[in-house]
Design a protein around this motif. Structure first.
Motif, PDB file in Angstrom:
ATOM      1  N   ARG A  73      35.859  32.943  40.785  1.00  7.17           N
ATOM      2  CA  ARG A  73      35.737  34.333  41.217  1.00  7.17           C
ATOM      3  C   ARG A  73      34.329  34.881  40.997  1.00  7.17           C
ATOM      4  N   ALA A  77      31.605  35.905  43.879  1.00  7.65           N
ATOM      5  CA  ALA A  77      31.168  37.301  43.852  1.00  7.65           C
ATOM      6  C   ALA A  77      29.660  37.404  43.737  1.00  7.65           C
ATOM      7  N   PRO A  81      27.449  38.070  48.274  1.00  4.85           N
ATOM      8  CA  PRO A  81      26.582  39.204  48.597  1.00  4.85           C
ATOM      9  C   PRO A  81      25.114  38.813  48.758  1.00  4.85           C
ATOM     10  N   GLU A 102      32.797  46.054  51.103  1.00  2.00           N
ATOM     11  CA  GLU A 102      31.364  45.813  50.975  1.00  2.00           C
ATOM     12  C   GLU A 102      30.790  45.115  52.200  1.00  2.00           C
ATOM     13  N   LEU A 104      31.383  42.124  53.324  1.00  2.21           N
ATOM     14  CA  LEU A 104      30.981  40.743  53.034  1.00  2.21           C
ATOM     15  C   LEU A 104      31.745  39.727  53.879  1.00  2.21           C
ATOM     16  N   THR A 194      53.732  37.529  30.286  1.00  2.96           N
ATOM     17  CA  THR A 194      52.392  37.005  30.519  1.00  2.96           C
ATOM     18  C   THR A 194      52.398  35.933  31.606  1.00  2.96           C
ATOM     19  N   ASP A 376      43.822  45.363  40.079  1.00  5.26           N
ATOM     20  CA  ASP A 376      43.253  44.531  39.016  1.00  5.26           C
ATOM     21  C   ASP A 376      44.436  43.809  38.384  1.00  5.26           C
ATOM     22  N   SER A 378      45.048  41.331  36.350  1.00  5.34           N
ATOM     23  CA  SER A 378      45.250  41.072  34.919  1.00  5.34           C
ATOM     24  C   SER A 378      45.490  42.367  34.149  1.00  5.34           C
ATOM     25  N   GLN A 382      48.886  43.303  32.163  1.00  3.05           N
ATOM     26  CA  GLN A 382      48.826  43.705  30.760  1.00  3.05           C
ATOM     27  C   GLN A 382      49.681  44.944  30.503  1.00  3.05           C
TER      28      GLN A 382
ATOM     29  N   ASN B  64      30.481  46.360  40.777  1.00  2.00           N
ATOM     30  CA  ASN B  64      31.585  45.395  40.724  1.00  2.00           C
ATOM     31  C   ASN B  64      31.132  43.997  41.113  1.00  2.00           C
ATOM     32  N   LEU B  65      29.837  43.739  41.030  1.00  5.50           N
ATOM     33  CA  LEU B  65      29.209  42.459  41.373  1.00  5.50           C
ATOM     34  C   LEU B  65      29.046  42.299  42.876  1.00  5.50           C
ATOM     35  N   LEU B  66      29.982  42.850  43.666  1.00  3.49           N
ATOM     36  CA  LEU B  66      29.950  42.609  45.114  1.00  3.49           C
ATOM     37  C   LEU B  66      29.027  43.589  45.833  1.00  3.49           C
ATOM     38  N   GLY B  67      29.145  44.864  45.499  1.00  4.42           N
ATOM     39  CA  GLY B  67      28.418  45.876  46.250  1.00  4.42           C
ATOM     40  C   GLY B  67      27.107  46.255  45.599  1.00  4.42           C
ATOM     41  N   ALA B 259      47.132  33.841  26.621  1.00  6.80           N
ATOM     42  CA  ALA B 259      48.080  34.396  27.578  1.00  6.80           C
ATOM     43  C   ALA B 259      48.055  35.918  27.540  1.00  6.80           C
ATOM     44  N   ASN B 260      47.739  36.472  26.392  1.00 11.35           N
ATOM     45  CA  ASN B 260      47.753  37.916  26.216  1.00 11.35           C
ATOM     46  C   ASN B 260      46.513  38.246  25.388  1.00 11.35           C
ATOM     47  N   PRO B 261      45.327  38.143  26.009  1.00  9.50           N
ATOM     48  CA  PRO B 261      44.079  38.155  25.233  1.00  9.50           C
ATOM     49  C   PRO B 261      43.946  39.373  24.319  1.00  9.50           C
ATOM     50  N   PHE B 280      34.620  40.171  33.236  1.00  4.91           N
ATOM     51  CA  PHE B 280      35.006  39.014  34.047  1.00  4.91           C
ATOM     52  C   PHE B 280      36.471  38.954  34.418  1.00  4.91           C
ATOM     53  N   SER B 281      37.281  39.977  34.064  1.00  3.12           N
ATOM     54  CA  SER B 281      38.575  40.010  34.730  1.00  3.12           C
ATOM     55  C   SER B 281      38.765  41.313  35.474  1.00  3.12           C
ATOM     56  N   SER B 282      38.106  42.401  35.004  1.00  2.00           N
ATOM     57  CA  SER B 282      38.172  43.638  35.786  1.00  2.00           C
ATOM     58  C   SER B 282      36.939  43.829  36.662  1.00  2.00           C
ATOM     59  N   PHE B 283      35.890  43.040  36.439  1.00 10.93           N
ATOM     60  CA  PHE B 283      34.653  43.106  37.212  1.00 10.93           C
ATOM     61  C   PHE B 283      34.077  44.521  37.235  1.00 10.93           C
TER      62      PHE B 283
END
Lengths: 419, 313
Positions: A73, A77, A81, A102, A104, A194, A376, A378, A382, B64-67, B259-261, B280-283
């Motif tokens: 990922r 990413a 871009p 964006e 892309l 999880t 999102d 993850s 959570q 967000n890394l992309l834009g 599994a549940n950081p 690196f998971s929500s960017f």
């Protein structure tokens, strides 16, 4: 002195012209780059597809690059871009909106991939890839959930394969084993938010209790309701009735693979790993329905899309390649090599595939599957993990925990949609 | 004419030979010193200072890394300080520090103090204490994670069950999880601290001990009046290093709770893990950068306090 020089120059110009003419003749020789993450079966399947595609289109070379899943990922990413990335890229469906926003990735041409064609020929959840009358990406394969069971344990306990939730609880009760001190040594059903349970809860249990987990195209959380509470009570009840223990043997799939669990809910991507497990005799069936027969399922998928760096001949080649890897033949190859389910109804619902002992339950599940739109994933997972832990570890009232979870998830969605 | 033109020629010559020739020897030395120093400075600027500065700028932006990056002012910090998870994580980070540093310091000193007196298999015992330090933290964390599981697979709970004692939820508990993760982290760092302590102990001149022996003072007084005061630089060094280590704890926590950081319910999550997840998971790069700046500030303050203590010596 002047003349020979001029002649030489003319000769040079002519040969240069000839050279460039030759160049344009072979300009149809085009190379496009394809990226996906590394998973051996997927890489093998894609190599087979690329070979087939190159044989049909001798002017086009496809170069595949793959990265470890953990980096994939971030790598895409960063690369896409900057324009250094691939022409055709594999993305998780949940990332797509960011890429579209964006600019892309490019919309697929509507003459080859008309929305009417996609809606008629693909399984319904693929509809999430459409925006403003054009599809931006399409999957080769999709995934869904089903109930795995350990044949030996079921035989030993003399229970039938369950088809409803009540039967599942009863069968799990009959197959749970404890030591003298009452510690569970074998669970009836594996659980763990999880793992895949958060999908089972969101898209399956809540819907089966008559609820609708989200409203407004997944922008509004809608499970802090009576139906949501019923789903939560059912889920918490599993542990209260002693047919499961969350965190048993660390991970649900480990408990099932180790032969210490009778039932296990997981995705179609688990098939390959279970096939390699020696001494494990397993079967799989559709997710249990409610007593009145309500069924639901969750489906996710990886899609292929054309990035904005593909232009001119590369774009045309990329379109041809997209067409090939979303064709029925490609899907059959993918199913046979990777074990992931075809995204087209005609391939999935063939007599042979839909009744396949292993793939059948997953493929039949696709017909009534829903795909959650995650802002999102993850973070949203959570939220549900915490919801269960507040009740189990801190004795919070389930209703209160459900409300907190709904509010927390709504905040994530609001942040994402910029409200 | 010739005599008049000669200074001109000399000047021309000088100009031709460049600025370098006009420098005094001292200046030349300085120039060369800076030329050599430029290499590590450049290296540090490129791989340390530039990213650090960039992170500080990024903490005022949304990305967000992309834009494209967009300016949001202090919004990231405002979000951070009003986030209850951040304060929980902040507290956890200091619990790791305030439990980890003193416990590891006392244990490693006791072991080093006694090991120093042991002659029998001295090398082997010292090596045994050092092995965990050389082991990969990831592998160690997974082994301990397995130790901590419930019956039927967990080592500790299987022992307990054998003796008829009820199981302990090591990792699946909001109160036990942090100490359970801290224990192997302390154990892993012990070997290094023991070696440093032993070097410190060896560096204390024997004559002090001989004099104490002649005066007939107790072992306790020797420890309190001679050994510990003379070990002070060693102790400060270990405290600084292990504090920074515990403030930056990550591998043990992440690998024991993948599994549940940082779970359950964020009860084990340190600041570094929160940064990792945000980035690196929500960017959410800007928000992660703001957290990094806060961690940087904490590390800076803690290190400055400790260096101040070192200077007092």
């Amino acid at each position: 002195m002047h003349r020979p020089f001029r002649t030489a120059l003319a000769a040079l110009a002519t040969s240069a012209a000839a050279l460039s003419a030759a160049g344009s003749a072979s300009a149809q020789e085009v190379t496009i780059e394809y990226w996906q993450y590394f998973f051996e079966a997927r890489v093998n399947a894609m190599e087979e597809l690329i070979a087939g595609f190159e044989a049909a289109n001798p002017n086009i070379n496809v170069e595949m690059t793959h990265f470890p899943y953990a980096d994939y990922r971030t790598r895409t990413a960063v690369a896409v871009p900057s324009g250094e990335g691939p022409d055709v890229v594999q993305l998780f469906y949940g990332w797509l909106n960011d890429y579209i926003d964006e600019g892309l990735i490019q919309p697929l041409p509507t003459d080859t991939f008309s929305p009417e064609m996609v809606e008629a020929e693909f399984f319904p959840m693929v509809g999430a890839m459409e925006r403003d009358g054009a599809y931006y990406a399409l999957p080769t394969a999709v995934r869904s959930l089903a109930l795995f069971y350990n044949e030996r344990i079921l035989e030993g306990a003399g229970v039938e394969v369950p088809t409803t939730l009540d039967e599942l609880v009863a069968a799990a009760e009959a197959t749970t084993e404890r030591d003298g001190a009452g510690n569970i040594t074998q669970v009836g059903l594996t659980t763990g938010m999880t793992a895949q349970d958060h999908h089972w809860f969101r898209e399956v249990l809540i819907r089966q209790m008559g609820g609708e987990p989200y409203l407004d195209d997944y922008r509004t959380v809608n499970y802090d309701t009576e139906e949501g509470r019923a789903a939560l009570d059912f889920y918490l009840g599993l542990e209260e009735q002693g047919v499961t223990q969350s965190g048993f043997m660390d991970e649900p799939q480990a408990a099932f693979r180790g032969g210490r669990a009778a039932f296990h809910i997981d995705g179609s991507f688990r098939i390959g790993a279970l096939n390699g497990e020696r001494g494990l005799q397993w079967g799989v069936t559709e997710l249990p329905a409610t007593n009145d027969g309500t069924q639901s399922n969750y489906s996710s998928y990886w899609v292929n899309a054309i990035t904005s760096s593909a232009e001119g001949p590369e774009y045309d080649a990329a379109v041809l390649f997209m067409e090939y890897i979303t064709s029925p033949e490609a899907m059959q190859i993918w199913l046979d090599t990777v074990g992931e389910l075809p995204a087209r109804v005609e391939v999935g619902m063939t007599e042979e595939n839909a009744n396949d002992e292993v793939f059948g339950p997953f493929i039949r599940g696709l017909e009534y599957a829903n795909t959650t739109f995650f802002a999102d994933e993850s973070a949203q997972r959570q939220v549900l993990v915490d919801m269960i832990e507040r009740v189990q570890l801190q004795d919070m009232d389930p209703g209160e925990s459900l409300s907190i979870a709904a509010e927390a998830e709504q905040t994530i969605l609001d942040d994402y949609f910029g409200e | 004419m010739a005599s008049i033109s000669s200074p001109d020629t000399a000047r021309q010559n000088t100009a031709r030979r460049g600025l370098y020739a006009r420098l005094s020897i001292g200046q030349k030395r300085t120039l060369w010193a800076w030329t050599f120093l430029a290499v590590p400075i450049l290296f540090y600027v490129v791989i340390r200072f530039y990213p650090t500065g960039n992170a500080m700028v990024l903490s005022l932006q949304e990305w967000n890394l992309l834009g494209d990056r967009s300016w949001v002012g202090l919004e990231n910090y405002r979000t951070l300080f009003s986030d209850p998870v951040f304060w929980q994580v902040f507290r956890n980070t200091f619990v790791y520090l305030l439990l980890g540093t003193p416990i590891s310091l006392v244990i490693s000193f006791i072991i080093a103090y006694h090991l120093d007196k042991v002659r029998f298999m001295h090398g082997t015992i010292r090596a045994l204490y050092f092995v965990p330090f050389m082991t990969s933290a990831v592998a160690m964390a997974w082994v301990w994670r397995w130790f901590y599981q419930d019956v039927p697979i967990g080592l500790f709970n299987n022992w307990l069950a054998t003796f008829g004692i009820s199981q302990i939820d090591f990792l699946d508990s909001t109160t036990n999880a942090l100490p359970s993760i801290l224990a192997p982290a302390i154990w892993a760092g012990l070997g290094f601290q023991i070696i440093i302590f032993m070097a410190g102990l060896r560096a204390i001149p024997r004559t002090f001990y001989e004099a104490a022996e002649i005066d007939g003072v107790s072992t306790w007084t020797v420890l309190w009046e001679i050994t510990l005061p003379l070990l002070r630089p060693t102790i400060v060094f270990i405290v600084v290093l292990s504090s920074i280590g515990f403030l930056r704890i990550f591998d043990h926590v992440f690998n024991m709770t993948t599994a549940n950081p940082g779970g359950p319910l964020n009860s084990t999550k340190p600041l570094v893990l929160m940064i990792y997840q945000t980035a690196f998971s929500s960017f959410d790069m800007g928000y992660a950068a703001a957290q990094t700046v806060v961690l940087f500030t904490i590390l800076l303050i803690v290190s400055l306090i400790q260096l101040r203590l070192l200077r007092d010596r």
